[in-house]
Design a protein around this motif. Structure first.
Motif, mmCIF file in Angstrom:
data_model
loop_
_atom_site.group_PDB
_atom_site.id
_atom_site.type_symbol
_atom_site.label_atom_id
_atom_site.label_comp_id
_atom_site.label_asym_id
_atom_site.label_seq_id
_atom_site.Cartn_x
_atom_site.Cartn_y
_atom_site.Cartn_z
ATOM 1 N N TYR A 105 -8.579 12.459 5.127
ATOM 2 C CA TYR A 105 -9.666 11.961 4.126
ATOM 3 C C TYR A 105 -9.870 10.473 3.778
ATOM 4 N N GLY A 106 -8.507 9.816 4.217
ATOM 5 C CA GLY A 106 -8.449 8.420 3.741
ATOM 6 C C GLY A 106 -8.728 8.200 2.244
ATOM 7 N N ASP A 107 -9.550 7.105 2.048
ATOM 8 C CA ASP A 107 -9.892 6.813 0.638
ATOM 9 C C ASP A 107 -10.945 7.732 -0.301
ATOM 10 N N HIS A 108 -11.351 8.669 0.595
ATOM 11 C CA HIS A 108 -12.304 9.828 -0.117
ATOM 12 C C HIS A 108 -11.449 10.347 -1.353
ATOM 13 N N PRO A 109 -11.920 10.690 -2.298
ATOM 14 C CA PRO A 109 -11.156 11.567 -3.531
ATOM 15 C C PRO A 109 -10.547 12.632 -2.924
ATOM 16 N N TYR A 110 -10.823 13.299 -1.817
ATOM 17 C CA TYR A 110 -10.091 14.535 -1.285
ATOM 18 C C TYR A 110 -8.833 14.028 -0.745
ATOM 19 N N GLY A 111 -8.774 12.767 -0.472
ATOM 20 C CA GLY A 111 -7.374 12.266 0.054
ATOM 21 C C GLY A 111 -6.383 11.937 -0.880
ATOM 22 N N LYS A 112 -6.724 12.082 -2.164
ATOM 23 C CA LYS A 112 -5.944 11.540 -3.201
ATOM 24 C C LYS A 112 -5.314 12.838 -3.920
ATOM 25 N N PRO A 113 -4.126 12.769 -4.399
ATOM 26 C CA PRO A 113 -3.434 13.963 -4.821
ATOM 27 C C PRO A 113 -4.109 14.553 -6.106
ATOM 28 N N ILE A 114 -4.173 15.713 -6.221
ATOM 29 C CA ILE A 114 -5.010 16.464 -7.391
ATOM 30 C C ILE A 114 -4.469 16.051 -8.684
ATOM 31 N N PHE A 115 -3.078 16.064 -8.602
ATOM 32 C CA PHE A 115 -2.454 15.706 -9.983
ATOM 33 C C PHE A 115 -1.951 14.367 -10.296
ATOM 34 N N GLY A 116 -2.440 13.521 -9.324
ATOM 35 C CA GLY A 116 -2.169 12.151 -9.587
ATOM 36 C C GLY A 116 -0.772 11.787 -8.996
ATOM 37 N N LYS A 117 -0.480 10.588 -9.275
ATOM 38 C CA LYS A 117 1.018 10.147 -8.845
ATOM 39 C C LYS A 117 1.968 9.923 -10.161
ATOM 40 N N ILE A 118 3.164 9.994 -10.110
ATOM 41 C CA ILE A 118 4.206 9.628 -11.014
ATOM 42 C C ILE A 118 3.979 8.725 -11.680
ATOM 43 N N LYS A 119 3.744 7.576 -10.908
ATOM 44 C CA LYS A 119 3.674 6.008 -11.575
ATOM 45 C C LYS A 119 2.518 5.978 -12.487
ATOM 46 N N THR A 120 1.533 6.728 -12.128
ATOM 47 C CA THR A 120 0.147 6.662 -13.058
ATOM 48 C C THR A 120 0.092 7.244 -14.205
ATOM 49 N N ILE A 121 1.100 8.378 -14.334
ATOM 50 C CA ILE A 121 1.035 9.315 -15.603
ATOM 51 C C ILE A 121 1.435 8.543 -16.895
ATOM 52 N N PRO A 122 2.270 7.536 -17.041
ATOM 53 C CA PRO A 122 2.457 6.945 -18.023
ATOM 54 C C PRO A 122 1.241 5.923 -18.648
ATOM 55 N N LYS A 146 -0.211 16.970 1.453
ATOM 56 C CA LYS A 146 -0.542 15.675 0.764
ATOM 57 C C LYS A 146 -0.638 14.619 1.990
ATOM 58 N N HIS A 147 0.269 14.450 2.792
ATOM 59 C CA HIS A 147 0.180 13.717 3.975
ATOM 60 C C HIS A 147 -0.889 14.026 4.709
ATOM 61 N N PHE A 148 -1.139 15.056 5.079
ATOM 62 C CA PHE A 148 -2.405 15.521 6.130
ATOM 63 C C PHE A 148 -3.742 14.815 5.350
ATOM 64 N N GLU A 149 -3.914 15.386 4.180
ATOM 65 C CA GLU A 149 -5.021 15.178 3.441
ATOM 66 C C GLU A 149 -5.272 13.650 3.243
ATOM 67 N N ALA A 150 -4.313 13.123 2.917
ATOM 68 C CA ALA A 150 -4.217 11.437 2.823
ATOM 69 C C ALA A 150 -4.689 10.694 4.083
ATOM 70 N N TRP A 151 -4.082 11.342 5.186
ATOM 71 C CA TRP A 151 -4.336 10.978 6.627
ATOM 72 C C TRP A 151 -6.026 11.027 6.926
#
Length: 86
Positions: free
Chosen positions: A49-66, A42-47
């Motif tokens: 790919y940066g803001d590219h969609p590949y740098g985002k977690p595939i399942f999203g983030k806990i805070k966005t699910i609700p 997760k941290h490697f892909e974020a570093w």
């Protein structure tokens, strides 16, 4: 085949199913947070790919699910995946 066409062109996004899916995704995210290799990826892909969609977690983030609702899914579908583009 008509049933499949109807499902793809007129999704209903039932709230009862959405509640189950959100619980499953939340559980999956929490499970991944407990694994060293998942955290490293997760941290490697974020570093890398940066803001590219590949740098985002595939399942999203806990805070966005609700924030995901049947209405928001329908709106996104209508905007991007309407029957004219399928």
């Amino acid at each position: 085949s008509e049933l499949l066409i109807d499902i793809l062109t007129n999704p209903s996004f039932p709230e009862s199913e959405l509640v189950k899916l959100k619980a499953e995704v939340t559980s999956r995210i929490l499970e991944q947070q407990g694994k060293d290799n998942s955290l490293a990826r997760k941290h490697f892909e974020a570093w890398f790919y940066g803001d590219h969609p590949y740098g985002k977690p595939i399942f999203g983030k806990i805070k966005t699910i609700p924030k995901i609702t049947s209405a928001s899914l329908k709106s996104t579908f209508d905007k991007w995946l309407h029957s004219g583009t399928i």
